[in-house]
Every structure is written in structure tokens, then in C-alpha cells.
Write an enzyme that holds these catalytic residues in place. Structure first.
Site, PDB file in Angstrom:
ATOM      1  N   GLY A  54      99.868  50.657 -61.430  1.00 22.97           N
ATOM      2  CA  GLY A  54     101.228  51.088 -61.726  1.00 22.97           C
ATOM      3  C   GLY A  54     102.000  51.385 -60.462  1.00 22.97           C
ATOM      4  O   GLY A  54     101.454  51.404 -59.351  1.00 22.97           O
ATOM      5  N   PRO A  73     104.224  53.463 -57.626  1.00 22.79           N
ATOM      6  CA  PRO A  73     103.983  54.770 -56.992  1.00 22.79           C
ATOM      7  C   PRO A  73     104.678  55.886 -57.770  1.00 22.79           C
ATOM      8  O   PRO A  73     105.795  55.725 -58.255  1.00 22.79           O
ATOM      9  CB  PRO A  73     104.604  54.598 -55.600  1.00 22.79           C
ATOM     10  CG  PRO A  73     104.634  53.137 -55.358  1.00 22.79           C
ATOM     11  CD  PRO A  73     104.841  52.492 -56.682  1.00 22.79           C
ATOM     12  N   GLY A  74     103.991  57.012 -57.894  1.00 21.33           N
ATOM     13  CA  GLY A  74     104.600  58.178 -58.512  1.00 21.33           C
ATOM     14  C   GLY A  74     104.452  58.283 -60.006  1.00 21.33           C
ATOM     15  O   GLY A  74     105.011  59.201 -60.611  1.00 21.33           O
ATOM     16  N   VAL A  75     103.685  57.370 -60.638  1.00 18.13           N
ATOM     17  CA  VAL A  75     103.548  57.456 -62.093  1.00 18.13           C
ATOM     18  C   VAL A  75     102.364  58.330 -62.504  1.00 18.13           C
ATOM     19  O   VAL A  75     102.126  58.520 -63.698  1.00 18.13           O
ATOM     20  CB  VAL A  75     103.405  56.050 -62.721  1.00 18.13           C
ATOM     21  CG1 VAL A  75     104.663  55.248 -62.536  1.00 18.13           C
ATOM     22  CG2 VAL A  75     102.199  55.312 -62.153  1.00 18.13           C
ATOM     23  N   GLY A  76     101.596  58.868 -61.546  1.00 20.36           N
ATOM     24  CA  GLY A  76     100.547  59.836 -61.871  1.00 20.36           C
ATOM     25  C   GLY A  76      99.143  59.283 -61.912  1.00 20.36           C
ATOM     26  O   GLY A  76      98.290  59.827 -62.612  1.00 20.36           O
ATOM     27  N   LYS A  77      98.857  58.227 -61.158  1.00 21.10           N
ATOM     28  CA  LYS A  77      97.516  57.637 -61.182  1.00 21.10           C
ATOM     29  C   LYS A  77      96.472  58.588 -60.599  1.00 21.10           C
ATOM     30  O   LYS A  77      95.428  58.831 -61.204  1.00 21.10           O
ATOM     31  CB  LYS A  77      97.512  56.309 -60.402  1.00 21.10           C
ATOM     32  CG  LYS A  77      98.453  55.262 -60.960  1.00 21.10           C
ATOM     33  CD  LYS A  77      98.331  53.934 -60.231  1.00 21.10           C
ATOM     34  CE  LYS A  77      98.819  54.032 -58.790  1.00 21.10           C
ATOM     35  NZ  LYS A  77     100.250  54.308 -58.681  1.00 21.10           N
ATOM     36  N   THR A  78      96.749  59.144 -59.434  1.00 24.32           N
ATOM     37  CA  THR A  78      95.774  60.036 -58.785  1.00 24.32           C
ATOM     38  C   THR A  78      95.598  61.327 -59.567  1.00 24.32           C
ATOM     39  O   THR A  78      94.470  61.788 -59.787  1.00 24.32           O
ATOM     40  CB  THR A  78      96.223  60.340 -57.346  1.00 24.32           C
ATOM     41  OG1 THR A  78      96.394  59.114 -56.628  1.00 24.32           O
ATOM     42  CG2 THR A  78      95.188  61.193 -56.636  1.00 24.32           C
ATOM     43  N   SER A  96     110.697  33.968 -63.843  1.00 25.06           N
ATOM     44  CA  SER A  96     111.420  34.625 -64.934  1.00 25.06           C
ATOM     45  C   SER A  96     112.927  34.632 -64.738  1.00 25.06           C
ATOM     46  O   SER A  96     113.665  35.017 -65.645  1.00 25.06           O
ATOM     47  CB  SER A  96     110.917  36.059 -65.100  1.00 25.06           C
ATOM     48  OG  SER A  96     111.182  36.820 -63.945  1.00 25.06           O
ATOM     49  N   LYS A 135     110.879  45.743 -67.305  1.00 21.58           N
ATOM     50  CA  LYS A 135     112.204  45.138 -67.257  1.00 21.58           C
ATOM     51  C   LYS A 135     113.164  45.793 -68.238  1.00 21.58           C
ATOM     52  O   LYS A 135     114.339  46.051 -67.924  1.00 21.58           O
ATOM     53  CB  LYS A 135     112.096  43.639 -67.529  1.00 21.58           C
ATOM     54  CG  LYS A 135     111.368  42.875 -66.411  1.00 21.58           C
ATOM     55  CD  LYS A 135     111.210  41.402 -66.744  1.00 21.58           C
ATOM     56  CE  LYS A 135     110.504  40.665 -65.593  1.00 21.58           C
ATOM     57  NZ  LYS A 135     110.310  39.241 -65.870  1.00 21.58           N
TER      58      LYS A 135
END
Length: 850
Positions: free
Chosen positions: A356, A358-363, A729, A772
Site C-alpha cells: 500500500g 506510504p502512511g496507510v498503517g502497514k507498520t 489505462s 482511482k
């Protein structure tokens, strides 16, 4: 050998059940009588001729056996001596007379009385009997010599008898047999058969004693060797003591640690061999240091210690919901994992890959998983790693060699089943030192990682209990074999509603705490947070949003401090200089008074803390944000903006989420040349050519001369030329902008589109639909044209987004033009003799519709 019955007699005698012993005829046996029924039977016998019938009971644990729980064959015995003890028990000495078989049993006055049938046998002497008797005698002599429990002279004297029955009973009574085997021997009434059975038992018992003697000899030799080693070790200790190294050897401590570390057999042997080498090295040698470091690493790695795993689904759901908002797919996967752990005792470790922006909370999600499962959490950053030795370690032949990062992380975790986060797995690179992603193939394969081999340790280590979580921003930089070993879970960008909830629940409280201000100093309104999301950040995650909230909180904190210091007189230069000169003395006084200060630390802090001066509460709303942060950095797309000819809005997927992509096209007199600018990749340029081929093939339906392209140059440009762009696309977006330019019909500004085009005008599906649509919604575009085959992908799009937006699904370019252009195209609106110059020379007032 012939045996005949000599005499049969029937007697009525008191009967006593006995346990854990079988009484043979001619056998003197002492035992203690304690049961009330047995005491009464004994007393009755003593009152008579002192004869009593003794029979062994089946189960020794039964205190009051029934007649059917007693063996039917026993021994008639004489009571030689009896002695009553102070506790009420009677100690007796009996001598077996003859074997007897119970005919009937009756209970009289609390004890058993049995009618017993006795039989005597007469044996004819002969050579066979003498041979059998001699064989039993010789075997018993061997048995006595091998056995350590029998006195040789006494036993040899006891078997010097002529009666074969008495010989068999005497030998049988002194053999180390089980109760069942002795009872079986007692029940053999024929003397010759009994003597034969005794010979067989003697053979077996002698063989057992020989085996025991062999084992004892081996054990004795081992003990002698151990005593020798003990003597030498004690001598070494004495030498070491003389050398001043202490009584307790360092090597003994290491050996104890190795034995208790729980290593595998291979690792234990390797450690003991290394310890033996270390013992023979000079302590100050360089090689000694290398060996000692190796042993320290072997002992530092967890071999058997495990963290007790929490498998409570309700607790896990509570942790995940408390730490993260949204991300339902991820939470469901974690709960499924815990469910499997509850049903399977030893499941294989899971390997997830969160992909995902950066900043979506993976870590932080990985940390929540560790918290929900009760495991230790360690993080390994792989960004920029280009050396295979970072994963597998260096061989010990190199100076300064160390284990790989995985083994170091296992040491840091201190347990065999931690959660290890492999952060930024897509940022690894390759050079002449090897490919670290290839080394990860073994680590992330549950079928292989139970025997992971680190170059430094050089022994197999089990990683199968580890919960691996990899994170990445994109997948195309991760090698396909490595992707195949991981379960990829995509984390799409957040919607504005999700960002608002995350800010209210997590980001605002966190920034308040970090800046030291409370709810009484600042209040964030929903419309203020909405303004921050829409006008000051443009991202898929929430990292910049948190940064802006922190920026506001710091400005409020400054106001608080300035208000607090407003009433304090400003120090002059002399007092400031004195304070700086006296600083050393103050520090020295504090060091001397350190211990008393520790005791009153909390009290002193409370006394020294100055009360906050109340200020007017800051309400964070749109006007306040503009005052604190300045003008808006991003502007939402105006839905009432003019429709323009040749300008179409497309949708693109980027590493940080979705984005809108404006495509412009214009025509000019020329020779049929097509130009594309804006750093377009090969695939995107091919899409432009495919769009042009479609337009030429449909010229008469688009109202264009068949040879329009011969005298025109077409220029397609995608703004923000410094940013590389690629992908199929944008095909329908490019085709729409070119059609708009050629036909002079403006494109609707309130609509966006995405889809791949073919030369026949078909619209093919695309990827990244959720990102999108989120980008379009974020920019205020609420109508989108999408490929028909992407309708199934709407399940991943949040419901509120689907409700807010109008989604048009198409399968051909003709449908796209009907929706995207301001008005429908009329076939051949120009005269057949119109030229390309007529297309270029259209009045400007037709180019824009208000």
C-alpha cells in the site's frame, strides 16, 4: 519316568488369603497378619492343630477378597511361631507342608473355612529322573552363583534331597519370579512336570542374569572412565587455581549453558566441539576470541523458549479495532489466522505481505498483530539492502563476521515465535555481492525455513514458528518467486470519511499528548479536520495529515507558553550571566544530592511545576486553519468549470494512491505527424497510437473527412511533464481528447475516465480501481466512465463512495464518447469536400462552452 497318585485326602481347615507372596511346601516364610478375618482364621488354627490353608488372592489391593477372588490352589502350612505386636497385628512364621486344592469355602464367625483336597504322588526312580534332577541342581548352582541375593552354602544344602517334588518346590520358592509365574508352578501337581518347568525357568533366569552381568560390567567400565575424567578435571581445576583463574572454570559454565540451551543435536555437537577447541587455545589469542564469540551467539539465539500465544478472538478483535479504523479485510485475515491456531496444534508460520501507499498503517498494523497474538515484535528494515550476507550472515573466516539480520532479530526477540516485520521489502537491490531477495526465498518458504542455514552459525535453525510480515509500496519491484511465497494483502488509500474518523480517534489525541496541550486549550471541529484533509494534504494515507495536526498543536502550545511567560519579568543581562556562571555549582550540588532527590522526585516535580496560564480555547475550524497554516496548498476541482475542447480528465494509479491525470490534445496544419509529450512511457505512447487508429477507422462516423490526418499534426500532452507516466489505462482518455479536438465538441469537465483502448475501439479492464475512484471522489468528480469488466471489482470500494458517485460502465469507445462529450457527434457534419484546414480554422468561440 512314571508318576502315580499315592494318596488323596480331604481336610477342613481355616483359610487365610495372602497377598504378594506364594507359599510353597517345605518353605519357611514369615509375614504379618493384620486383617480381622485373617486374624480370626489364625486364632482358630492356633486353638486346633496349628494347621492353616494359605492361598494367594488375585488382586493384592483388595482388602476383603471374595472366594472367587482367591486362587483355588494353595498350601497347607504349619504355624511354627506367632507373636502379637502392640498395634494389634500378628507376626507369624509358617512352614509349607503340602499343596492343596479348594473343594468348597464357607464363612464362619468372620473368617473363611475351606474344604481342601490334598494328593501325594509316588515317583519311580530311573536314569531320566536322575538326569533331570542333576540338570536342575546344576542350573540352580549357576543361578545362585550369578545371583547376589542368595547364600551359596545354604542353598546348595537345601537342594540336596532325593524327592523330585521337594527339589522343584525348594528351587521354585527361591527364584525371582512374578506372583503369576510362582502360582503357575504351584498349581503343577505332578512332580516330574513341575521339575521340568523349573528347569525351563532356570534357563530363562540364568540368561537374564548373564545379560545383567554384561550390562553391569559395561556400566562399571563407563564409571571407571568417568572417575578418570573426574580426576583429571579436578587436577585441571587445581592447576587453574594455581594460575589464578579461580576455582570455577569458565568452560564449565559454558558447558552447562550449552547443555541447558535446548539446542538441536547438530548444534549441540558443534558447540561442544568448539568448546573443546577453545579449551586448548591460549586465552589471549585472536582465534580464541573468534571461538568465544561464536559460542556466545549460539547460546544467545533462542532454541526452545516460546512466547505463550494469545488465541482469544474477542481480545484480538478488540485490539485491532482499538488500534486501527477500517482495514476490515486485514482484520478478517488476522482473525482467520488465530482461528486456525486454535484448531491446529502446530501450524506452520504465516507469511503476509502488506502492499500500500506510504502512511496507510502497514507498520503499525504489524505491531497490532503482535499485540493481539501476545508475541514479541521486531522490525527489520530491508530498504537499500544489497548484500546477501545481510540475510544469511558472513562466514567465520572473515574478520568481524556476524550472523545475518534474521538471526540477530531472533536474538533480540528472545523467543522462537516472534512477529518479524520485513519492512520495505520492495526497496532491496542487487549488486556483485549477491541478491538478498534470493536469500529471502528460503526464509519465506514454510516448507524450507524450518532448517534455515545461517553462514555464521553454520547449523540449521528453525524459523517455521515465526510470523513474517513483509511491507511494500509496490509489487513490480519484488521478484515473482518471492511474491509467490507471500500472501499479498493490498491496503488501499483511505476515503475522506475514514481519514476524518482516524484523525478524531487517533491522530488528534496522539498530537495533543506529544505537544503537552489538553482539550481545554484546543478543540478540533469536524469541518476543520475536513479542511485539513481536502485543502492541506493530498495523499492516500494519513502521515501528512498527522503532520499538519501536529503543526497546529505546536502553534497552540507556543501560545500557551507565551501567555504563561507574559506575567514574568524579563531577566536582565547581568542576572542571565550570573545564572550561566553558577551553572557548574548548581550541577555539582545536584550530583551530591542525587539520592535524596530520587526519593522525593515525584513530590519535587509537583512542587516545581508551574500552573498553566489559561488562554482562550482555540477552535480549529477553516478560518483558524487559514490563520495558522496559511493559504490552502491544494484546490478542489471546481465542478462548474468550463467544458473545454481537447481536455479530458483521466484517472491514474501511483505508488501513493490514486490521482487525476488531465490529458490535452490539439491539432495544427502539418503532414500527419503525431507528437506525445509529458514523459510518457512506451505503453502510454502505444495507447495514443491505438487511439489514433481507432479515430481514423471511424472517421465518417465522427464527422471527419477520410483523409483528415494527411494534412494535420496532432499533439497529445499530459501536464506535469517532470513526472514519468506509463500504463495502458489512459487509452480512452487520450482517444476522447483527440476526438474532442477533431470534432470541436467540448469534453465534460465533471467526468473522469479510465480504460485501455484497442484499435477496434474496445474498452479493456484496468487495475487499481479503488484507488482511482478514491482520487476522483477526493477531487470532487462524482461521475466516472469505467470498463464493463471492472464492475465486479466494486466490492472493494467503500459503500459511501459508491453511493456518492455515478459510475458508467462501457465496453466500446463509442459509448465513452456519448457520455464524455458535451453533445452527441453527428456523422459527416462537414461537407465532403471539406479539408483539414477547415478543421483547424474553426472559430474560437466554439472551442469553449460556458
Amino acid at each position: 519316568m512314571v508318576t502315580t497318585k499315592d494318596k488323596t485326602d480331604t481336610k477342613r481347615l481355616p483359610m487365610m488369603p495372602i497377598r504378594d507372596v506364594v507359599i510353597f511346601p517345605y518353605m519357611m516364610t514369615p509375614f504379618v497378619v493384620g486383617r480381622e478375618s485373617s486374624v480370626r482364621a489364625l486364632e482358630e488354627a492356633l486353638l486346633g492343630d496349628k494347621k492353616i490353608f494359605l492361598a494367594t488372592q488375585h488382586d493384592a489391593s483388595v482388602d476383603e477378597p471374595r472366594p472367587d477372588e482367591i486362587y483355588s490352589v494353595g498350601t497347607v502350612a504349619n504355624i511354627v511361631q506367632s507373636l502379637k505386636q502392640p498395634d494389634g497385628n500378628i507376626k507369624v512364621l509358617v512352614e509349607g507342608v503340602e499343596r492343596g486344592k479348594i473343594v468348597s469355602v464357607s464363612e464362619e464367625e468372620g473368617y473363611f473355612r475351606a474344604v481342601v483336597k490334598t494328593t501325594t504322588y509316588k515317583v519311580e526312580q530311573g536314569s531320566q529322573l536322575e538326569a533331570l534332577t542333576g540338570r536342575v541342581t546344576n542350573l540352580f548352582e549357576q543361578y545362585v552363583k550369578l545371583s547376589q541375593n542368595l547364600n551359596y552354602e545354604t542353598m546348595i544344602a537345601a537342594i540336596r534331597v532325593d524327592d523330585p517334588g521337594k527339589l522343584a518346590d525348594t528351587v521354585g520358592a527361591n527364584l525371582q519370579l512374578t506372583i503369576e509365574e510362582k502360582q503357575e508352578l504351584l498349581e503343577i501337581s505332578d512332580p516330574i512336570d513341575r521339575l521340568t518347568r523349573v528347569a525351563e525357568l532356570l534357563d530363562i533366569e540364568i540368561e537374564k542374569l548373564n545379560v545383567d552381568r554384561t550390562i553391569q560390567g559395561r556400566v562399571k567400565r563407563q564409571m571407571e572412565r568417568a572417575q578418570k575424567e573426574y580426576y583429571l578435571n579436578e587436577k585441571i581445576k587445581a592447576i587453574q587455581k594455581e594460575l589464578g583463574r579461580g576455582e570455577k572454570s569458565e568452560f564449565d559454565e559454558l558447558k552447562k549453558k550449552i547443555d541447558t540451551a535446548g539446542m538441536t543435536k547438530d548444534a549441540h555437537e558443534k558447540a561442544m566441539a568448539e568448546l573443546k577447541r577453545l579449551e586448548g587455545m591460549p586465552p589471549m589469542s585472536a582465534e580464541s576470541t573468534v571461538s568465544r564469540n561464536y559460542l556466545d551467539w549460539l547460546l544467545a539465539v533462542p532454541w526452545k523458549k516460546r512466547t505463550k500465544e494469545i488465541r482469544d478472538l474477542r481480545y484480538a478483535r478488540q485490539v485491532l479495532e482499538g488500534d486501527h479504523y477500517g482495514l476490515e479485510k486485514i482484520k478478517e485475515r488476522i482473525l482467520e489466522f488465530l482461528s486456525v491456531r486454535r484448531l491446529v496444534q502446530n501450524p506452520k508460520g504465516s507469511i503476509l505481505c502488506f502492499v500500500g501507499a506510504p502512511g496507510v498503517g502497514k507498520t503499525s498494523l504489524g505491531m497490532s498483530i503482535a499485540k493481539a497474538t501476545g508475541r514479541k515484535f521486531v522490525r527489520l528494515s530491508l530498504g537499500g539492502v544489497r548484500d546477501e550476507a545481510e540475510i544469511r550472515g558472513h562466514r567465520r573466516t572473515y574478520i568481524g563476521a556476524l550472523p545475518g539480520q534474521l538471526i540477530q532479530m531472533m536474538k533480540k526477540a528472545g523467543t522462537r515465535n516472534p512477529v518479524i516485520m520485513l519492512d520495505e521489502v520492495d526497496k532491496m537491490s542487487t549488486d556483485f555481492r549477491g541478491d538478498p531477495s534470493a536469500a529471502l526465498l528460503e526464509v519465506l518458504d514454510p516448507e524450507q525455513n524450518y532448517m534455515f542455514m545461517d553462514h555464521y552459525l553454520d547449523v540449521e535453525y528453525d524459523l517455521s514458528q515465526v510470523f513474517f510480515i513483509a511491507t511494500a509500496n509496490v509489487l513490480h519491484t519484488i521478484p515473482a518467486p518471492l511474491q509467490d511465497r507471500m500472501e499479498v494483502i493490498r491496503l488501499s488509500g483511505y476515503t475522506e470519511l475514514e481519514k476524518l474518523e482516524i484523525a478524531k480517534r487517533f491522530l488528534v489525541p496522539k498530537q495533543r499528548k506529544e505537544t503537552g496541550i489538553g482539550e481545554e486549550q484546543v478543540e478540533f471541529k469536524d469541518e476543520g479536520l475536513q479542511t485539513l484533509i481536502q485543502s492541506y494534504t493530498r495523499e492516500a494515507g494519513v502521515r501528512n495529515l498527522e503532520r499538519e495536526i501536529g503543526n497546529i498543536c505546536r502553534k497552540v502550545a507556543r501560545k500557551v507558553v507565551e501567555a504563561q511567560s507574559a506575567g514574568t519579568p524579563e531577566p536582565d543581562a547581568q542576572s542571565a550571566e550570573a545564572t550561566s556562571q553558577d551553572g557548574l555549582e548548581v550541577v555539582e550540588d545536584e550530583v551530591q544530592a542525587e539520592e535524596p532527590a530520587k526519593k522525593n522526585k515525584k513530590k519535587a516535580k509537583k512542587e516545581e511545576a508551574e500552573p498553566l496560564v489559561p488562554i482562550e480555547k482555540v477552535i480549529v475550524n477553516p478560518p483558524t486553519i487559514a490563520e495558522l497554516l496559511g493559504p490552502a496548498r491544494f484546490r478542489d476541482r471546481d465542478t462548474d468549470k468550463c467544458n473545454e475542447i481537447g481536455a479530458a480528465t483521466g484517472l491514474a494509479w501511483t505508488e501513493v494512491g490514486g490521482s487525476i491525470l488531465t490529458t490535452e490534445a490539439t491539432v495544427m496544419e502539418g503532414r500527419g505527424k503525431m507528437t506525445t509529450t509529458g514523459q510518457l512511457g512506451d505503453v502510454m505512447q502505444e495507447s495514443a497510437h491505438a487511439a489514433m487508429s481507432y479515430i481514423r477507422s471511424r472517421a465518417q462516423f465522427l464527422g471527419l473527412p477520410k483523409d483528415f490526418y494527411r494534412h494535420l499534426d496532432i499533439h497529445v500532452h499530459v501536464p506535469e511533464g517532470a513526472i514519468p507516466k506509463d500504463g495502458p489505462s489512459a487509452g480512452i482518455t487520450i482517444a476522447t481528447s483527440i476526438c474532442s479536438t477533431l470534432t470541436g465538441i467540448p469534453v465534460r469537465c465533471d467526468i473522469a475516465m479510465t480504460g485501455e483502448i484497442t484499435v477496434r475501439g474496445r474498452v479493456l479492464p484496468i487495475g487499481g480501481l479503488k484507488e482511482k475512484l478514491l482520487a476522483a471522489h477526493r477531487h470532487g468528480i462524482l461521475e466516472v466512465v469505467l470498463p464493463n469488466e471492472n464492475e465486479k471489482d466494486l466490492v472493494d470500494v467503500p459503500e459511501n463512495i459508491r453511493k456518492d458517485m455515478k459510475l458508467n460502465f462501457v465496453s466500446s469507445m463509442d459509448e465513452v464518447l456519448k457520455i464524455a462529450l458535451e453533445r452527441e457527434i453527428v456523422a459527416l457534419p462537414l461537407a465532403p469536400t471539406a479539408t483539414a484546414a477547415d478543421l483547424v480554422a474553426r472559430p474560437n468561440e466554439e472551442n469553449v462552452t460556458h
